[in-house]
Design a protein around this motif. Structure first.
Motif, PDB file in Angstrom:
ATOM      1  N   ARG A 209      42.469   1.152 -24.512  1.00 41.31           N
ATOM      2  CA  ARG A 209      43.023   0.550 -25.724  1.00 41.31           C
ATOM      3  C   ARG A 209      41.911   0.111 -26.677  1.00 41.31           C
ATOM      4  N   ALA A 210      40.827  -0.440 -26.112  1.00 42.93           N
ATOM      5  CA  ALA A 210      39.714  -0.895 -26.945  1.00 42.93           C
ATOM      6  C   ALA A 210      39.039   0.260 -27.677  1.00 42.93           C
ATOM      7  N   ALA A 211      39.105   1.462 -27.090  1.00 42.78           N
ATOM      8  CA  ALA A 211      38.483   2.636 -27.716  1.00 42.78           C
ATOM      9  C   ALA A 211      39.446   3.394 -28.617  1.00 42.78           C
ATOM     10  N   GLY A 212      40.688   2.926 -28.729  1.00 44.63           N
ATOM     11  CA  GLY A 212      41.662   3.606 -29.567  1.00 44.63           C
ATOM     12  C   GLY A 212      42.341   4.783 -28.898  1.00 44.63           C
ATOM     13  N   PHE A 213      42.250   4.880 -27.571  1.00 48.69           N
ATOM     14  CA  PHE A 213      42.878   5.959 -26.804  1.00 48.69           C
ATOM     15  C   PHE A 213      44.340   5.627 -26.511  1.00 48.69           C
ATOM     16  N   HIS A 214      45.141   6.655 -26.288  1.00 47.51           N
ATOM     17  CA  HIS A 214      46.408   6.474 -25.595  1.00 47.51           C
ATOM     18  C   HIS A 214      46.081   6.178 -24.136  1.00 47.51           C
ATOM     19  N   THR A 215      46.987   5.517 -23.432  1.00 50.96           N
ATOM     20  CA  THR A 215      46.701   5.146 -22.051  1.00 50.96           C
ATOM     21  C   THR A 215      47.869   5.464 -21.142  1.00 50.96           C
ATOM     22  N   ILE A 216      47.533   5.918 -19.927  1.00 48.09           N
ATOM     23  CA  ILE A 216      48.519   6.165 -18.876  1.00 48.09           C
ATOM     24  C   ILE A 216      48.026   5.483 -17.609  1.00 48.09           C
ATOM     25  N   GLY A 217      48.821   4.577 -17.072  1.00 49.38           N
ATOM     26  CA  GLY A 217      48.495   3.939 -15.809  1.00 49.38           C
ATOM     27  C   GLY A 217      49.139   4.677 -14.654  1.00 49.38           C
ATOM     28  N   VAL A 218      48.458   4.688 -13.500  1.00 51.13           N
ATOM     29  CA  VAL A 218      49.001   5.335 -12.300  1.00 51.13           C
ATOM     30  C   VAL A 218      49.158   4.288 -11.206  1.00 51.13           C
ATOM     31  N   THR A 219      50.261   4.391 -10.468  1.00 51.73           N
ATOM     32  CA  THR A 219      50.597   3.338  -9.501  1.00 51.73           C
ATOM     33  C   THR A 219      50.108   3.606  -8.090  1.00 51.73           C
ATOM     34  N   TRP A 220      49.430   4.727  -7.852  1.00 50.80           N
ATOM     35  CA  TRP A 220      48.991   5.028  -6.489  1.00 50.80           C
ATOM     36  C   TRP A 220      47.607   4.466  -6.181  1.00 50.80           C
ATOM     37  N   GLY A 221      47.023   3.720  -7.107  1.00 52.16           N
ATOM     38  CA  GLY A 221      45.684   3.189  -6.900  1.00 52.16           C
ATOM     39  C   GLY A 221      45.664   1.731  -6.512  1.00 52.16           C
ATOM     40  N   TYR A 222      44.809   0.916  -7.201  1.00 53.32           N
ATOM     41  CA  TYR A 222      44.476  -0.416  -6.721  1.00 53.32           C
ATOM     42  C   TYR A 222      45.100  -1.574  -7.488  1.00 53.32           C
ATOM     43  N   HIS A 223      45.703  -1.316  -8.648  1.00 50.57           N
ATOM     44  CA  HIS A 223      46.411  -2.379  -9.360  1.00 50.57           C
ATOM     45  C   HIS A 223      47.890  -2.051  -9.444  1.00 50.57           C
ATOM     46  N   ARG A 224      48.702  -3.068  -9.396  1.00 51.28           N
ATOM     47  CA  ARG A 224      50.146  -2.892  -9.390  1.00 51.28           C
ATOM     48  C   ARG A 224      50.667  -2.518 -10.780  1.00 51.28           C
ATOM     49  N   ARG A 225      51.859  -1.947 -10.789  1.00 51.21           N
ATOM     50  CA  ARG A 225      52.500  -1.551 -12.049  1.00 51.21           C
ATOM     51  C   ARG A 225      52.515  -2.723 -13.036  1.00 51.21           C
ATOM     52  N   GLU A 226      52.826  -3.913 -12.548  1.00 50.70           N
ATOM     53  CA  GLU A 226      52.924  -5.074 -13.430  1.00 50.70           C
ATOM     54  C   GLU A 226      51.598  -5.349 -14.140  1.00 50.70           C
TER      55      GLU A 226
ATOM     56  N   ALA B 105      50.992  -5.122 -18.095  1.00 55.66           N
ATOM     57  CA  ALA B 105      50.483  -6.304 -18.784  1.00 55.66           C
ATOM     58  C   ALA B 105      49.220  -5.988 -19.584  1.00 55.66           C
ATOM     59  N   ALA B 106      48.433  -5.024 -19.099  1.00 51.51           N
ATOM     60  CA  ALA B 106      47.215  -4.622 -19.807  1.00 51.51           C
ATOM     61  C   ALA B 106      47.516  -3.766 -21.031  1.00 51.51           C
ATOM     62  N   GLY B 107      48.777  -3.313 -21.152  1.00 51.60           N
ATOM     63  CA  GLY B 107      49.176  -2.557 -22.331  1.00 51.60           C
ATOM     64  C   GLY B 107      49.277  -1.059 -22.143  1.00 51.60           C
ATOM     65  N   ALA B 108      49.432  -0.587 -20.893  1.00 52.22           N
ATOM     66  CA  ALA B 108      49.546   0.851 -20.655  1.00 52.22           C
ATOM     67  C   ALA B 108      50.700   1.443 -21.463  1.00 52.22           C
ATOM     68  N   GLY B 109      50.423   2.544 -22.151  1.00 52.27           N
ATOM     69  CA  GLY B 109      51.465   3.183 -22.931  1.00 52.27           C
ATOM     70  C   GLY B 109      52.554   3.771 -22.069  1.00 52.27           C
ATOM     71  N   GLN B 110      52.161   4.309 -20.917  1.00 58.93           N
ATOM     72  CA  GLN B 110      53.094   4.822 -19.923  1.00 58.93           C
ATOM     73  C   GLN B 110      52.526   4.507 -18.547  1.00 58.93           C
ATOM     74  N   VAL B 111      53.395   4.411 -17.552  1.00 60.34           N
ATOM     75  CA  VAL B 111      52.975   4.223 -16.165  1.00 60.34           C
ATOM     76  C   VAL B 111      53.720   5.253 -15.326  1.00 60.34           C
ATOM     77  N   ILE B 112      52.979   6.001 -14.495  1.00 58.78           N
ATOM     78  CA  ILE B 112      53.578   7.060 -13.687  1.00 58.78           C
ATOM     79  C   ILE B 112      53.304   6.818 -12.205  1.00 58.78           C
ATOM     80  N   ALA B 113      54.144   7.444 -11.358  1.00 58.42           N
ATOM     81  CA  ALA B 113      54.071   7.198  -9.923  1.00 58.42           C
ATOM     82  C   ALA B 113      53.491   8.361  -9.129  1.00 58.42           C
ATOM     83  N   ASP B 114      53.302   9.530  -9.751  1.00 57.56           N
ATOM     84  CA  ASP B 114      52.689  10.666  -9.052  1.00 57.56           C
ATOM     85  C   ASP B 114      52.138  11.652 -10.070  1.00 57.56           C
ATOM     86  N   PHE B 115      51.318  12.583  -9.573  1.00 60.13           N
ATOM     87  CA  PHE B 115      50.685  13.537 -10.478  1.00 60.13           C
ATOM     88  C   PHE B 115      51.690  14.480 -11.121  1.00 60.13           C
ATOM     89  N   ALA B 116      52.835  14.705 -10.476  1.00 54.82           N
ATOM     90  CA  ALA B 116      53.845  15.578 -11.065  1.00 54.82           C
ATOM     91  C   ALA B 116      54.344  15.038 -12.393  1.00 54.82           C
TER      92      ALA B 116
END
Length: 224
Positions: free
Chosen positions: A179-196, A200-211
């Motif tokens: 967001r600070a660089a002006g990018f679109h953002t996608i969060g993924v839920t299979w890593g180390y931080h929770r969806r919430e 809260a960080a402002g992810a444009g979309q959040v996905i649960a798998d690579f599909a």
């Protein structure tokens, strides 16, 4: 700047590579080697993605810079030893998705990681992925995430506009950096931080798998 280029930048640990066991083992060795109590596993995994000095500052804020520097060096030594053993696996679907995106002439791929250049080169070469990425930004050359320096450098190297660039990561640090660089953002839920945390960080979309990644990217590109 080439207006029709699309840049997709991936985080590594927790997004492409499931490295939590190696990270935890290296942290355990580092803390034990200098006689400190190891923080809980969830606290350790919560700092994945930060540069090592920043990570240690958050894990042991009660200790001074000398102790933190000892931890950084002990961690590096331990992780280097672990690299000689079994390889941290890629998350399911990562290879197919990277291959699909790399085959598109209008898409450039990059990575932005808290790893060192040596660590990144090892993991990409071992998995045969190095040829997919045209820009690779590492902790050796930049301030820690969420500072946007890595992504500014990726834009400069590729000539892609920020308005058509996407940052994909599993932590709030990745999302905040994007967001600070002006990018679109996608969060993924299979890593180390929770969806919430990602939301809260402002992810444009959040996905649960690579599909779900390609449809998420198409939604961004259709609107931009």
């Amino acid at each position: 700047m080439t207006e029709d280029l699309r840049l997709v930048v991936f985080d590594v640990d927790g997004t492409l590579v499931d490295s939590q066991n190696h990270i935890h083992a290296a942290m355990s060795h580092a803390f034990t080697s200098i006689g400190l109590h190891l923080p809980p596993r969830d606290r350790i995994l919560a700092i994945v993605g930060l540069s090592l000095p920043e990570a240690m500052a958050r894990l042991v804020p009660e200790h001074g810079p000398d102790t933190r520097a000892e931890l950084v060096e002990a961690y590096k030594q331990s992780f280097a030893t672990l690299r000689a053993g079994p390889l941290s696996p890629l998350f399911e679907g990562a290879v197919d998705m990277l291959t699909t995106l790399a085959e598109r002439p209008d898409v450039l791929l990059g990575v932005a990681t808290g790893k060192s250049r040596r660590g990144l080169r090892h993991i990409l070469d071992a998995h045969g992925l190095a040829g997919h990425f045209v820009t690779a930004q590492v902790a050796d050359d930049h301030p820690s995430k969420p500072h946007p320096s890595m992504l500014h450098a990726a834009l400069a190297e590729t000539g892609a506009p920020a308005a058509r660039a996407v940052m994909i990561g599993d932590t709030s640090y990745d999302i905040e950096m994007g967001r600070a660089a002006g990018f679109h953002t996608i969060g993924v839920t299979w890593g180390y931080h929770r969806r919430e945390a990602l939301e809260a960080a402002g992810a444009g979309q959040v996905i649960a798998d690579f599909a779900a990644l390609l449809p998420a990217l198409e939604r961004i590109w259709e609107a931009s």
